[in-house]
Design a protein around this motif. Sequence first.
Motif, PDB file in Angstrom:
ATOM      1  N   SER A  95       0.860  -1.185   0.000  1.00 23.41           N
ATOM      2  CA  SER A  95       0.000   0.000   0.000  1.00 23.41           C
ATOM      3  C   SER A  95       0.895   1.233   0.000  1.00 23.41           C
ATOM      4  O   SER A  95       2.067   1.178  -0.356  1.00 23.41           O
ATOM      5  N   GLU A  96       0.355   2.370   0.434  1.00 21.98           N
ATOM      6  CA  GLU A  96       1.148   3.586   0.616  1.00 21.98           C
ATOM      7  C   GLU A  96       1.761   3.661   2.003  1.00 21.98           C
ATOM      8  O   GLU A  96       2.468   4.610   2.321  1.00 21.98           O
ATOM      9  N   LYS A  97       1.535   2.651   2.830  1.00 29.36           N
ATOM     10  CA  LYS A  97       1.982   2.696   4.227  1.00 29.36           C
ATOM     11  C   LYS A  97       3.380   2.105   4.393  1.00 29.36           C
ATOM     12  O   LYS A  97       3.751   1.133   3.732  1.00 29.36           O
ATOM     13  N   ILE A  98       4.129   2.695   5.324  1.00 29.25           N
ATOM     14  CA  ILE A  98       5.434   2.185   5.744  1.00 29.25           C
ATOM     15  C   ILE A  98       5.377   2.006   7.259  1.00 29.25           C
ATOM     16  O   ILE A  98       4.975   2.918   7.992  1.00 29.25           O
ATOM     17  N   TYR A  99       5.806   0.831   7.741  1.00 36.09           N
ATOM     18  CA  TYR A  99       5.726   0.486   9.164  1.00 36.09           C
ATOM     19  C   TYR A  99       7.132   0.398   9.758  1.00 36.09           C
ATOM     20  O   TYR A  99       8.038  -0.175   9.149  1.00 36.09           O
ATOM     21  N   PHE A 100       7.288   0.926  10.976  1.00 31.29           N
ATOM     22  CA  PHE A 100       8.551   0.860  11.706  1.00 31.29           C
ATOM     23  C   PHE A 100       8.368  -0.111  12.877  1.00 31.29           C
ATOM     24  O   PHE A 100       7.451   0.049  13.686  1.00 31.29           O
ATOM     25  N   ILE A 101       9.256  -1.105  12.967  1.00 33.98           N
ATOM     26  CA  ILE A 101       9.109  -2.193  13.937  1.00 33.98           C
ATOM     27  C   ILE A 101      10.333  -2.237  14.852  1.00 33.98           C
ATOM     28  O   ILE A 101      11.472  -2.316  14.378  1.00 33.98           O
ATOM     29  N   ASP A 102      10.087  -2.182  16.139  1.00 30.77           N
ATOM     30  CA  ASP A 102      11.156  -2.264  17.137  1.00 30.77           C
ATOM     31  C   ASP A 102      11.757  -3.665  17.146  1.00 30.77           C
ATOM     32  O   ASP A 102      11.029  -4.666  17.179  1.00 30.77           O
ATOM     33  N   THR A 103      13.087  -3.758  17.126  1.00 27.52           N
ATOM     34  CA  THR A 103      13.731  -5.068  17.034  1.00 27.52           C
ATOM     35  C   THR A 103      13.787  -5.806  18.365  1.00 27.52           C
ATOM     36  O   THR A 103      14.100  -6.999  18.393  1.00 27.52           O
ATOM     37  N   THR A 104      13.507  -5.122  19.463  1.00 23.75           N
ATOM     38  CA  THR A 104      13.465  -5.797  20.765  1.00 23.75           C
ATOM     39  C   THR A 104      12.106  -6.424  21.013  1.00 23.75           C
ATOM     40  O   THR A 104      11.985  -7.618  21.298  1.00 23.75           O
ATOM     41  N   SER A 105      11.066  -5.627  20.885  1.00 24.42           N
ATOM     42  CA  SER A 105       9.703  -6.134  21.113  1.00 24.42           C
ATOM     43  C   SER A 105       9.097  -6.752  19.864  1.00 24.42           C
ATOM     44  O   SER A 105       8.132  -7.502  19.946  1.00 24.42           O
ATOM     45  N   LEU A 106       9.680  -6.405  18.689  1.00 32.36           N
ATOM     46  CA  LEU A 106       9.146  -6.818  17.389  1.00 32.36           C
ATOM     47  C   LEU A 106       7.696  -6.368  17.223  1.00 32.36           C
ATOM     48  O   LEU A 106       6.884  -7.038  16.606  1.00 32.36           O
ATOM     49  N   GLN A 107       7.404  -5.185  17.781  1.00 32.77           N
ATOM     50  CA  GLN A 107       6.086  -4.566  17.662  1.00 32.77           C
ATOM     51  C   GLN A 107       6.208  -3.260  16.877  1.00 32.77           C
ATOM     52  O   GLN A 107       7.250  -2.597  16.900  1.00 32.77           O
ATOM     53  N   GLU A 108       5.126  -2.904  16.208  1.00 36.29           N
ATOM     54  CA  GLU A 108       5.098  -1.649  15.460  1.00 36.29           C
ATOM     55  C   GLU A 108       5.197  -0.466  16.424  1.00 36.29           C
ATOM     56  O   GLU A 108       4.486  -0.402  17.422  1.00 36.29           O
ATOM     57  N   VAL A 109       6.087   0.483  16.096  1.00 36.92           N
ATOM     58  CA  VAL A 109       6.254   1.666  16.930  1.00 36.92           C
ATOM     59  C   VAL A 109       5.853   2.944  16.196  1.00 36.92           C
ATOM     60  O   VAL A 109       5.679   3.997  16.825  1.00 36.92           O
ATOM     61  N   LYS A 110       5.685   2.862  14.883  1.00 37.75           N
ATOM     62  CA  LYS A 110       5.370   4.056  14.099  1.00 37.75           C
ATOM     63  C   LYS A 110       4.946   3.615  12.712  1.00 37.75           C
ATOM     64  O   LYS A 110       5.330   2.540  12.255  1.00 37.75           O
ATOM     65  N   ARG A 111       4.154   4.459  12.064  1.00 38.11           N
ATOM     66  CA  ARG A 111       3.872   4.245  10.646  1.00 38.11           C
ATOM     67  C   ARG A 111       3.708   5.590   9.956  1.00 38.11           C
ATOM     68  O   ARG A 111       3.333   6.584  10.571  1.00 38.11           O
ATOM     69  N   ILE A 112       4.031   5.608   8.685  1.00 37.44           N
ATOM     70  CA  ILE A 112       3.818   6.799   7.872  1.00 37.44           C
ATOM     71  C   ILE A 112       3.079   6.385   6.610  1.00 37.44           C
ATOM     72  O   ILE A 112       2.999   5.197   6.269  1.00 37.44           O
ATOM     73  N   GLU A 113       2.518   7.367   5.921  1.00 35.37           N
ATOM     74  CA  GLU A 113       1.950   7.152   4.598  1.00 35.37           C
ATOM     75  C   GLU A 113       2.765   7.966   3.603  1.00 35.37           C
ATOM     76  O   GLU A 113       3.235   9.060   3.923  1.00 35.37           O
ATOM     77  N   VAL A 114       2.942   7.425   2.406  1.00 33.27           N
ATOM     78  CA  VAL A 114       3.798   8.048   1.405  1.00 33.27           C
ATOM     79  C   VAL A 114       2.926   8.791   0.392  1.00 33.27           C
ATOM     80  O   VAL A 114       2.085   8.180  -0.278  1.00 33.27           O
ATOM     81  N   TYR A 115       3.140  10.098   0.311  1.00 39.34           N
ATOM     82  CA  TYR A 115       2.379  10.960  -0.594  1.00 39.34           C
ATOM     83  C   TYR A 115       3.328  11.902  -1.337  1.00 39.34           C
ATOM     84  O   TYR A 115       4.322  12.364  -0.770  1.00 39.34           O
ATOM     85  N   ASP A 116       3.000  12.169  -2.600  1.00 41.54           N
ATOM     86  CA  ASP A 116       3.661  13.254  -3.310  1.00 41.54           C
ATOM     87  C   ASP A 116       2.714  14.440  -3.358  1.00 41.54           C
ATOM     88  O   ASP A 116       1.755  14.503  -2.587  1.00 41.54           O
ATOM     89  N   ASN A 117       2.941  15.375  -4.261  1.00 40.23           N
ATOM     90  CA  ASN A 117       2.096  16.568  -4.317  1.00 40.23           C
ATOM     91  C   ASN A 117       0.770  16.341  -5.027  1.00 40.23           C
ATOM     92  O   ASN A 117      -0.039  17.264  -5.130  1.00 40.23           O
ATOM     93  N   LYS A 118       0.532  15.106  -5.482  1.00 45.09           N
ATOM     94  CA  LYS A 118      -0.722  14.791  -6.164  1.00 45.09           C
ATOM     95  C   LYS A 118      -1.577  13.773  -5.412  1.00 45.09           C
ATOM     96  O   LYS A 118      -2.785  13.719  -5.613  1.00 45.09           O
ATOM     97  N   GLY A 119      -0.948  12.935  -4.589  1.00 46.77           N
ATOM     98  CA  GLY A 119      -1.724  11.949  -3.855  1.00 46.77           C
ATOM     99  C   GLY A 119      -0.868  10.821  -3.316  1.00 46.77           C
ATOM    100  O   GLY A 119       0.367  10.910  -3.262  1.00 46.77           O
ATOM    101  N   ALA A 120      -1.531   9.735  -2.928  1.00 46.99           N
ATOM    102  CA  ALA A 120      -0.842   8.588  -2.329  1.00 46.99           C
ATOM    103  C   ALA A 120      -0.018   7.840  -3.367  1.00 46.99           C
ATOM    104  O   ALA A 120      -0.418   7.721  -4.531  1.00 46.99           O
ATOM    105  N   VAL A 121       1.126   7.325  -2.939  1.00 48.97           N
ATOM    106  CA  VAL A 121       1.969   6.482  -3.781  1.00 48.97           C
ATOM    107  C   VAL A 121       1.767   5.045  -3.323  1.00 48.97           C
ATOM    108  O   VAL A 121       2.213   4.648  -2.247  1.00 48.97           O
ATOM    109  N   LEU A 122       1.096   4.258  -4.149  1.00 47.32           N
ATOM    110  CA  LEU A 122       0.717   2.891  -3.790  1.00 47.32           C
ATOM    111  C   LEU A 122       1.739   1.881  -4.280  1.00 47.32           C
ATOM    112  O   LEU A 122       2.668   2.207  -5.019  1.00 47.32           O
TER     113      LEU A 122
END
Length: 355
Positions: free
Chosen positions: A243-270
């Motif tokens: 999708s357009e989502k990027i997930y950041f995963i902690d290597t100790t807990s192996l749980q998601e700690v953050k996510r972003i969505e990728v967009y340019d000046n026109k919309g989502a980059v899928l």
Amino acid sequence: MKNILFLTIVICFLCCSSNSKSRTCEKVEKVEKLSVTLVNGNQYVSGQTVELQFDIDSARKIDSAIVHIGAQRFKYENVVNFNVQLPIAKVSVGKQQIRVNAWFTDGGRAEGRTMITILSDIEPKIYTYKIIKRLPHNSTFYTQGFEFDGNHLYEGVGLEGRSGLYKFDFQQQKLVNSVSVPNQYFGEGITILGGKVYQLTWQNFTGFIYNKQTLNKIGEFVYNTEGWGLTNDGTNLIMSDGSEKIYFIDTTSLQEVKRIEVYDNKGAVLLLNELEYVDGLIYANIYCTDNIVVLNPENGKVLKYINMAGLLDKSQLHQHVDVLNGIAYQKSTNRWFVTGKLWPTIFQVEFVERK
């Protein structure tokens, strides 16, 4: 009967006077629903100001309001005309929920929610490439992950029944070690961090962890989406899911700690696929295209597009060739290499801004 009544009164008194109050004795705050209107619509460009209007009885007054959007928190005092101005310059691009808590002068409180979409305020630069060198690549490899660790090139390969992890001495062009992935799994992206190799699988919600020297499997981890590309920033794993989502995963807990969505000046980059993290930026193949997108991992804004069209001459081949997928940066030599699924060639390239 009197004894029973007395006992009931005592129990109720103890319940209401104890530190751990019972649900029946607590005073429950009544929270009203706050209707929030976006004055100028629900799509904005990063850097603009969002105007919110609260639809409430004009006879009431708002004493203060707290608004959350992304990781940002804003407090407003003495709200005039039930409107607030919300700056979004530091908020990540993509779909963002606005959460409002308002306190009235009459003692009441209300909560409201609304959604906006934030586009990037950056027009991405367009790059192309220059071929420096061609190297052989196993054309049976359905390339999913592609990453250097010193002079060793690691490659994650997909397809059910054909998935695996391979480690090469890149200078000698020699296979050092390999391990197969169980037949029921479709191997996906890989990355190397802290003496370990991490490998995703596509739709099994399961990742594998290997010793990077021996490729012996030493663990597993789970995630709640599809696994596509994988890289790391030296601290967290960074994962795409198509999708357009990027997930950041902690290597100790192996749980998601953050996510972003990728967009340019026109919309989502899928269809973000194979990933590479270099000098604070993420490079990502866009699946089924000849494009690599370069983005800021702090806010999801697209900075560059690299058009790799024409890299592989498919007309000279006599087998099925799939799409561009595989970006590897060798830090020790400052060299870039790219390949694709079932490609017979690895290309050493330079990225060149298009004039």
